[in-house]
Scaffold this motif. Structure first.
Motif, PDB file in Angstrom:
ATOM      1  N   PHE A   1       0.827  -1.212   0.000  1.00  0.00           N
ATOM      2  CA  PHE A   1       0.000   0.000   0.000  1.00  0.00           C
ATOM      3  C   PHE A   1       0.863   1.264   0.000  1.00  0.00           C
ATOM      4  N   ILE A   2       1.990   1.243   0.708  1.00  0.00           N
ATOM      5  CA  ILE A   2       2.858   2.427   0.740  1.00  0.00           C
ATOM      6  C   ILE A   2       3.453   2.680  -0.647  1.00  0.00           C
ATOM      7  N   GLY A  16       2.174   1.839  -3.520  1.00  0.00           N
ATOM      8  CA  GLY A  16       1.107   2.362  -4.376  1.00  0.00           C
ATOM      9  C   GLY A  16       0.790   3.820  -4.086  1.00  0.00           C
ATOM     10  N   LEU A  17       0.722   4.191  -2.792  1.00  0.00           N
ATOM     11  CA  LEU A  17       0.389   5.569  -2.436  1.00  0.00           C
ATOM     12  C   LEU A  17       1.494   6.549  -2.784  1.00  0.00           C
ATOM     13  N   ILE A  18       2.738   6.078  -2.885  1.00  0.00           N
ATOM     14  CA  ILE A  18       3.851   6.972  -3.242  1.00  0.00           C
ATOM     15  C   ILE A  18       4.012   7.063  -4.753  1.00  0.00           C
ATOM     16  N   ILE A  75       1.894   6.351  -7.334  1.00  0.00           N
ATOM     17  CA  ILE A  75       0.798   6.883  -8.160  1.00  0.00           C
ATOM     18  C   ILE A  75       0.816   8.415  -8.208  1.00  0.00           C
ATOM     19  N   PRO A  76       0.926   9.136  -7.079  1.00  0.00           N
ATOM     20  CA  PRO A  76       0.998  10.605  -7.187  1.00  0.00           C
ATOM     21  C   PRO A  76       2.232  11.093  -7.942  1.00  0.00           C
ATOM     22  N   GLY A  80       2.671   1.630  -9.382  1.00  0.00           N
ATOM     23  CA  GLY A  80       1.888   1.954  -8.186  1.00  0.00           C
ATOM     24  C   GLY A  80       0.523   1.299  -8.185  1.00  0.00           C
ATOM     25  N   SER A  81      -0.132   1.267  -9.344  1.00  0.00           N
ATOM     26  CA  SER A  81      -1.462   0.648  -9.421  1.00  0.00           C
ATOM     27  C   SER A  81      -1.383  -0.857  -9.200  1.00  0.00           C
ATOM     28  N   SER A  91       0.914  -2.484  -7.532  1.00  0.00           N
ATOM     29  CA  SER A  91       1.241  -2.718  -6.124  1.00  0.00           C
ATOM     30  C   SER A  91       0.011  -2.529  -5.236  1.00  0.00           C
ATOM     31  N   PHE A  92      -0.762  -1.483  -5.468  1.00  0.00           N
ATOM     32  CA  PHE A  92      -1.960  -1.242  -4.655  1.00  0.00           C
ATOM     33  C   PHE A  92      -2.988  -2.357  -4.878  1.00  0.00           C
TER      34      PHE A  92
END
Length: 435
Positions: free
Chosen positions: A115-116, A118-120, A122-123, A394-395, A397-398
């Motif tokens: 989740f980390i 993905g959250l890093i 993607i932005p 990122g996608s 991974s999330f």
């Protein structure tokens, strides 16, 4: 004799019992290795190695030589009667007892990492992608293979020199410095013989290499019994089209756009790798005396520019071309359009036309030629791939984190139902012990 413990002396727990049995076995093997003599062998009375069983007696000077024993580090029994072993030393390094760290992958450590990431990512990917899309860029193909193209007449070798004009319109203004590139397609500068076809000593201004180029330059080493300067296939195929840009104003009077031809090469190439031949006078033609131009060039190297700081081997158009591309479709920097005022855009929106002196043939190998105008940002030129790659990683991974989280909840639910059926608590540890 080593007495094996009886069943009454053994503890009830299985783990200590296994450890105790392993310890007894290890001690028994150790005692066997450290036994004082080799069974089944007879020692030589003269101090030599023990004779094999059934072997004929030998004289006092006879020796039993075995090549395998020499490779293995000696015979299995030494003269003193102690058995040799190839067991490594009892050290922490050789017995692999050094302290080590091994990660234990559990749901509590793996899921947050997914989740980390993905959250890093993607932005960051969205920011890079938006920045790349904000870069203004326009490409104009002027190969002329289409019959309707203004440069189609230049494909004929009889039309020399050939000048064609292409009109285009900028829908939006170009802010900041603008870079003009020329692009080629289906041109393999990465071919091994092509890349090696040059003489770096000659390009660095070596007088001996100037008159006697390297054999790597063949077949573009000599022409008309004179050394070629610069020699090699790379220099011989230098891009020589001339591009001029004009803005058509409201009164339909064309205004030329200032194109800067210096500052387009790398500083190390301009000041370190490329040098003109030494000479006391400023006459560059005299320094290149005794050489001839490359076969496909229209003029010699000392006439590439009227500016002496941009002429000869230090001509920046020539330096840019000599840095070969890695892919068959590439672009090289041709000119700079510098911003003059912060109040006005560098290239305002409007009508333009490109004036082309068509010299470089590409239709023989199904190539394409184009002119590119582009701005830059903090990350360089236009490159949407980097942003797309960040967003994709990122996608994924999330998404993997969500899938593993669902699998974890489903597994816990199944464990709880199994515990109810067995009449035990729902914890996984109690169910494992019960089974």
């Amino acid at each position: 004799m080593i007495r094996r413990p009886s069943a009454e002396e053994c503890p009830t727990s299985s783990a200590p019992r296994r450890r105790r049995l392993r310890w007894w076995r290890w001690r028994r093997r150790r005692r066997r290795r450290s036994s004082g003599s080799c069974q089944g062998q007879q020692a030589d009375p003269f101090g030599g190695p023990p004779a094999r069983r059934g072997a004929a007696p030998r004289g006092p000077m006879a020796m039993n030589y075995n090549a395998k024993d020499e490779v293995d580090g000696g015979p299995p029994c030494a003269p003193g009667g102690t058995a040799k072993t190839r067991r490594p030393d009892n050290t922490a390094f050789k017995q692999q007892r050094l302290p080590a760290w091994q990660p234990i992958l559990t749901a509590g450590t793996v899921l947050p990492i997914f989740f980390i990431i993905g959250l890093i990512f993607i932005p960051i990917g969205i920011g890079i992608f938006v920045t790349s899309n904000n870069i203004r860029e326009i490409e104009i193909d002027y190969t002329g293979t289409e019959p309707s193209s203004p440069c189609n007449k230049c494909l004929s070798p009889d039309v020399t020199p050939c000048i064609c004009t292409i009109n285009f319109t900028l829908e939006k203004s170009f802010e900041g410095n603008v870079f003009m590139y020329y692009g080629l397609s289906n041109f393999y500068q990465n071919h091994r013989r092509y890349v090696k076809s040059r003489d770096d000593s000659q390009l660095n201004g070596d007088s001996s290499a100037l008159l006697n180029p390297s054999k790597e330059c063949e077949p573009y080493r000599r022409n008309e019994d004179k050394p070629i300067a610069p020699c090699g296939a790379i220099a011989n195929s230098m891009f020589n089209d001339t591009l001029e840009l004009f803005l058509i104003g409201n009164d339909s009077y064309p205004m030329p756009i200032a194109l800067k031809k210096k500052g387009i090469a790398w500083w190390t190439d301009k000041n370190v790798k490329f040098r003109n031949p030494p000479g006391g006078d400023n006459n560059l033609e005299e320094r290149f005396k005794g050489t001839t131009k490359p076969v496909n060039w229209l003029k010699p190297v000392y006439m590439l520019d009227s500016d002496q700081d941009n002429n000869g081997f230090i001509n920046e158009d020539f330096i840019v071309w000599m840095r070969t591309a890695a892919l068959p479709t590439f672009r090289k920097l041709y000119r700079l359009i510098e911003r003059k005022s912060d109040l006005h855009p560098t290239l305002p929106a409007g009508r333009y036309y490109l004036n082309i002196t068509y010299n470089y043939p590409v239709h023989y190998f199904d190539g394409r030629k184009r002119m590119i105008l582009s701005t830059i940002s903090w990350m360089g030129g236009k490159n949407p791939f980097l942003g797309i790659a960040y967003i994709a990683v990122g996608s994924i991974s999330f998404l993997l984190g969500v899938v593993l989280l669902l699998i974890l909840f489903k597994g816990r639910k199944s464990t709880a139902e199994l515990g109810k059926l067995l009449g035990r608590p729902s914890s996984s540890a109690s169910i494992v012990n019960h089974m």
